[in-house]
Design a protein around this motif. Structure first.
Motif, PDB file in Angstrom:
ATOM      1  N   SER A   1      -5.548   5.286   4.375  1.00 27.02           N
ATOM      2  CA  SER A   1      -5.078   6.655   4.392  1.00 27.02           C
ATOM      3  C   SER A   1      -3.701   6.751   5.051  1.00 27.02           C
ATOM      4  O   SER A   1      -3.410   6.038   6.007  1.00 27.02           O
TER       5      SER A   1
ATOM      6  N   PHE B   1       1.761   6.486   2.230  1.00 30.17           N
ATOM      7  CA  PHE B   1       0.667   6.515   1.259  1.00 30.17           C
ATOM      8  C   PHE B   1       0.960   5.573   0.089  1.00 30.17           C
ATOM      9  O   PHE B   1       0.071   4.865  -0.400  1.00 30.17           O
TER      10      PHE B   1
ATOM     11  N   VAL C   1      -4.668  10.463   0.486  1.00 26.29           N
ATOM     12  CA  VAL C   1      -3.624  11.027   1.334  1.00 26.29           C
ATOM     13  C   VAL C   1      -4.339  11.580   2.565  1.00 26.29           C
ATOM     14  O   VAL C   1      -5.462  12.103   2.469  1.00 26.29           O
TER      15      VAL C   1
END
Ligand code: F6R
Length: 365
Positions: free
Chosen positions: A54, A60, A82
């Motif tokens: 994450s 990301f 995300v």
């Protein structure tokens, strides 16, 4: 201090051969060629079967490359979110053996909240961070430092490629620990990883050529970035970099998604940047390039000598990158994308280091 560079961003782009090499040094013992973990981490990958990754923004996209690396080289299944969604998805985490976060600043509110969520759920946590006294570095179980040095430009460049290097080396470490990579293969991989600074340097020599292309890019309102496999996350990152500093509307897509919608946008005003090293997905991406060409799209093809020799289309601006093993392509192909965004923004006269509405570290959710 920007030294002789016009912007921090350009200085940071040029620092990459050095800082990527430093980062590699904390994951590989350069005298024995064996992978290792930095002293601030003690993850036992032999018992890791599933990971949850994450991060936000560029971090990301690094994590997305990381997922391809971990799944291919270590056969570890990776969930990926995300950070602003991770906590809300209510995904069952019982089978997750390690939660891995990626953050340059180590202060991003959503990523920090996700880390706290993972800890509250009883997960083992690790974080790839560039600022070692940051909150995320303090709170995570294992710290995996990138050694990019201070990044001043708001658009992340060197931190991103150092994150990719850390992820590549970690995935090999994990593959060895899980018995998926032999000792001989490990040596082969670490030898390959050590080629990165030289290859990044070679890619930096393409700057003048990319500067030329940026003159045309700066006249456009929209741009599309396409890539497949390891190059898919780079399409997303290339589009993000362009939009955040030049304010040209840009979208990144998996090349295979082209015909499921975005192809409707293609006409002779649409530049399409295609990231296509001559790897296992080249042929498929090449056919997507032909679909773009047939509709008059203006193609910028990032490929290597073999890809260029394949003469996919008659008319394309082709940037010929050095040949390299697949694991390195996300790192090295980042360079032309950064330079394209940089020079386009310079052409347009925007504030490259401090783009409007953006902050270097986003500490509100
Ligand atoms: C893009 C960019 C942002 C950051 C994001 C996460 O160039 O810099 O998208 O990547 O805000 O920041 P960190 O990595 O500090 O958590």
């Amino acid at each position: 201090d920007k030294g002789n560079y016009r912007h921090f961003m350009l200085k940071e782009i040029y620092e990459q051969p050095e800082v990527i090499g430093h980062t590699l040094g904390s994951f590989v013992d350069l005298t024995t060629g064996k992978t290792r973990l930095p002293a601030s981490a003690s993850i036992d990958f032999s018992s890791v079967k599933r990971m949850a990754l994450s991060a936000c923004g560029t971090g990301f996209y690094a994590a997305l490359v990381g997922r391809y690396y971990f799944e291919r080289y270590a056969r570890i299944a990776c969930d990926l979110d995300v950070a602003s969604e991770f906590r809300y998805r209510e995904s069952p985490l019982e089978d997750v053996d390690l939660a891995l976060f990626v953050s340059q600043s180590g202060e991003t509110a959503d990523t920090l909240a996700s880390l706290r969520h993972a800890k509250a759920e009883g997960l083992q946590t690790a974080a790839i961070v560039n600022v070692d006294e940051s909150t995320i570095a303090r709170e995570t179980d294992h710290v995996l430092p990138t050694l990019a040095g201070p990044e001043i430009g708001v658009a992340s460049t060197k931190a991103f490629t150092c994150q990719l290097m850390a992820l590549a080396a970690l995935s090999i470490r994990a593959g060895v620990a899980r018995g998926r990579i032999s000792e001989a293969q490990e040596m082969e991989f670490t030898k390959t990883l050590q080629e990165t600074p030289r290859l990044v340097n070679e890619a930096l020599h393409l700057e003048d050529q990319i500067d030329q292309l940026s003159r045309e890019m700066a006249t456009k309102k929209h741009a599309l970035f396409l890539g497949r496999g390891f190059s898919y996350p780079l399409a997303l990152e290339g589009a993000l970099k362009l939009k955040e500093i030049s304010y040209i509307h840009a979208e990144g897509y998996a090349a295979g998604e082209l015909k499921h919608g975005p192809i409707a946008l293609i006409d002779d005003t649409m530049p399409v940047v295609v990231i296509a090293p001559h790897d296992r997905s080249f042929e498929k991406t090449a056919s997507n390039v032909q679909e773009v060409a047939a509709r008059g799209g203006d193609i910028i093809l990032l490929t290597d000598r073999k890809g260029a020799e394949a003469k996919v289309v008659d008319e394309a601006h082709t940037i010929v990158m050095p040949r390299m093993p697949e694991i390195l392509t996300p790192i090295v192909y980042s360079i032309p994308l950064q330079l394209l965004a940089y020079h386009t923004a310079v052409q347009m006269g925007t504030d490259v280091d401090q783009p409007r509405n953006l902050a270097k570290s986003v500490t509100v959710e």
